[in-house]
Design a protein around this motif. Structure first.
Motif, short mmCIF file in Angstrom:
data_model
loop_
_atom_site.label_atom_id
_atom_site.label_comp_id
_atom_site.label_asym_id
_atom_site.label_seq_id
_atom_site.Cartn_x
_atom_site.Cartn_y
_atom_site.Cartn_z
N ARG A 1 5.86 -6.36 14.88
CA ARG A 1 7.28 -5.99 14.92
C ARG A 1 7.76 -5.29 13.65
O ARG A 1 8.97 -5.12 13.46
CB ARG A 1 8.14 -7.23 15.15
CG ARG A 1 7.88 -7.90 16.49
CD ARG A 1 8.60 -9.24 16.58
NE ARG A 1 8.18 -10.00 17.73
CZ ARG A 1 8.93 -10.24 18.79
NH1 ARG A 1 10.15 -9.75 18.86
NH2 ARG A 1 8.48 -10.96 19.79
N GLY A 2 6.87 -4.92 12.75
CA GLY A 2 7.38 -4.26 11.56
C GLY A 2 6.31 -3.77 10.62
O GLY A 2 5.16 -4.23 10.64
N SER A 3 6.71 -2.83 9.78
CA SER A 3 5.84 -2.34 8.71
C SER A 3 5.83 -3.36 7.57
O SER A 3 6.64 -4.29 7.53
CB SER A 3 6.35 -0.99 8.20
OG SER A 3 7.67 -1.14 7.70
N GLN A 4 4.92 -3.14 6.63
CA GLN A 4 4.85 -4.03 5.47
C GLN A 4 4.29 -3.23 4.29
O GLN A 4 3.20 -2.67 4.38
CB GLN A 4 3.96 -5.24 5.76
CG GLN A 4 4.01 -6.31 4.68
CD GLN A 4 3.22 -7.55 5.05
OE1 GLN A 4 2.09 -7.45 5.48
NE2 GLN A 4 3.80 -8.72 4.84
N ALA A 5 5.08 -3.19 3.21
CA ALA A 5 4.66 -2.46 2.01
C ALA A 5 4.36 -3.41 0.86
O ALA A 5 5.05 -4.42 0.69
CB ALA A 5 5.75 -1.48 1.58
N PHE A 6 3.32 -3.07 0.10
CA PHE A 6 2.97 -3.76 -1.15
C PHE A 6 2.90 -2.72 -2.26
O PHE A 6 2.16 -1.75 -2.15
CB PHE A 6 1.61 -4.45 -1.03
CG PHE A 6 1.61 -5.64 -0.12
CD1 PHE A 6 1.87 -6.91 -0.60
CD2 PHE A 6 1.38 -5.49 1.24
CE1 PHE A 6 1.89 -8.01 0.24
CE2 PHE A 6 1.39 -6.58 2.10
CZ PHE A 6 1.65 -7.84 1.60
N ILE A 7 3.65 -2.96 -3.32
CA ILE A 7 3.68 -2.03 -4.46
C ILE A 7 3.39 -2.84 -5.72
O ILE A 7 4.11 -3.81 -6.02
CB ILE A 7 5.05 -1.34 -4.56
CG1 ILE A 7 5.41 -0.69 -3.21
CG2 ILE A 7 5.02 -0.28 -5.67
CD1 ILE A 7 6.89 -0.49 -3.02
N PRO A 8 2.33 -2.48 -6.46
CA PRO A 8 1.93 -3.30 -7.62
C PRO A 8 2.89 -3.13 -8.80
O PRO A 8 3.33 -2.01 -9.09
CB PRO A 8 0.54 -2.77 -7.96
CG PRO A 8 0.55 -1.35 -7.49
CD PRO A 8 1.45 -1.32 -6.27
N LEU A 9 3.20 -4.22 -9.47
CA LEU A 9 4.09 -4.17 -10.63
C LEU A 9 3.32 -4.31 -11.95
O LEU A 9 3.91 -4.13 -13.01
CB LEU A 9 5.13 -5.28 -10.53
CG LEU A 9 6.25 -5.03 -9.53
CD1 LEU A 9 7.16 -6.24 -9.42
CD2 LEU A 9 7.06 -3.80 -9.93
N ASP A 10 2.04 -4.64 -11.89
CA ASP A 10 1.29 -4.87 -13.12
C ASP A 10 0.30 -3.77 -13.43
O ASP A 10 -0.45 -3.87 -14.41
CB ASP A 10 0.57 -6.23 -13.03
CG ASP A 10 1.56 -7.38 -13.00
OD1 ASP A 10 2.60 -7.30 -13.70
OD2 ASP A 10 1.31 -8.36 -12.28
N GLY A 11 0.27 -2.73 -12.61
CA GLY A 11 -0.57 -1.57 -12.93
C GLY A 11 -2.06 -1.80 -12.80
O GLY A 11 -2.86 -1.01 -13.32
N GLN A 12 -2.47 -2.87 -12.13
CA GLN A 12 -3.89 -3.19 -12.00
C GLN A 12 -4.41 -2.76 -10.62
O GLN A 12 -3.72 -2.92 -9.61
CB GLN A 12 -4.12 -4.69 -12.15
CG GLN A 12 -3.71 -5.25 -13.49
CD GLN A 12 -4.52 -4.65 -14.63
OE1 GLN A 12 -5.73 -4.54 -14.56
NE2 GLN A 12 -3.82 -4.23 -15.68
#
Lengths: 166, 166
Positions: free
Chosen positions: B79-90
């Motif tokens: 039922r939906g998309s899912q985004a992951f965006i890194p905050l620690d640059g690794q």
């Protein structure tokens, strides 16, 4: 006579009238993925008003501004929320004012993010364009894309308001 | 016999069947805020299906996994998309498989983010839980919140598939 405003540390309580602070502290949290991950859940709600509107993820690189910041423009988005989350870990400046008519300088509040905190402006809430301080900074934007005018501008006369760090 | 899969560098072209790569490169871009900011526009579309559904911003801290990664679970969100965006640059590891029936091990693809790239999984697209590599990492999540079951799991027999870096 120029009103001088000192930016206060960004806290969820102080920012609550304007939107959410996107940070891990004080959130509803639970483990997922067999305990390998801890989710800080539903920190900020993205809103896109209008039948054909949707929420998208964008990025923005922001050049640093000089301090004290001479405030000449506030804006708001009547059809959607708008979130900025810093990717470079640097403090940045946030200026907001309550929903309603164009704000008087005295109604504007200034906060400084610790560099790990993002913000989500509620729909139709006055804010200044995002202000990097020392270096060019990259932010994630989560906001509305769709038909219809979604940006109201309010120009302030130069010399009315300037913002500095505390 | 264990299938051994080597993760490839994440590129928009290779990832296109599964979702969008959230990065500044090769995006529609324009200046905003009197030239102070450069916006990389509409990189990923957030989708929330269902009348009462909405998109929210969350955070997640992910413990590192050991390599080679023994793949025993894939999941998808119908039922939906899912985004992951890194905050620690690794760098982190991304495993995906096409929409449709539960994937055979041979159908799974593995990518490694350079640490500045996030991903947005299309609705109903198979993926592995997000995999940190060296240290605990924090990610932004942009996904659906709403009524109705939105997680299908597919358990793989241990020993069928393992993933390593190239």
């Amino acid at each position: 006579m120029t009103l001088q405003l000192r930016a206060q540390p960004l806290t969820a309580a102080a920012f609550a009238p304007f939107g959410e602070v996107i940070e891990a502290e004080h959130q509803h949290q639970f483990h997922i993925n067999d305990g390998k991950a801890l989710r800080y859940h539903d920190i900020a709600r993205a809103e896109a008003l209008g039948d054909d509107a949707r929420i998208a993820i964008s990025l923005v690189d922001v050049e640093p501004y000089a301090l004290p910041l001479a405030v000449t423009l506030m804006e708001k988005h009547p059809r959607g929320s708008q979130a900025f989350i810093p990717l470079d870990g640097q403090p940045f400046l946030i200026l907001v004012a309550p929903r309603g008519p164009a704000p008087a300088p005295e109604a504007i509040r200034a906060f400084v993010s610790n560099g790990r905190q993002g913000v989500n402006y509620h729909t139709d809430t006055w804010h200044h364009p995002v202000v990097s301080l020392q270096d060019k900074q990259r932010f994630i934007i989560v906001d509305r894309i769709g038909q219809g005018d979604n940006c109201d501008l309010h120009h302030l006369q130069p010399g009315l308001l300037e913002v500095m760090l505390d």
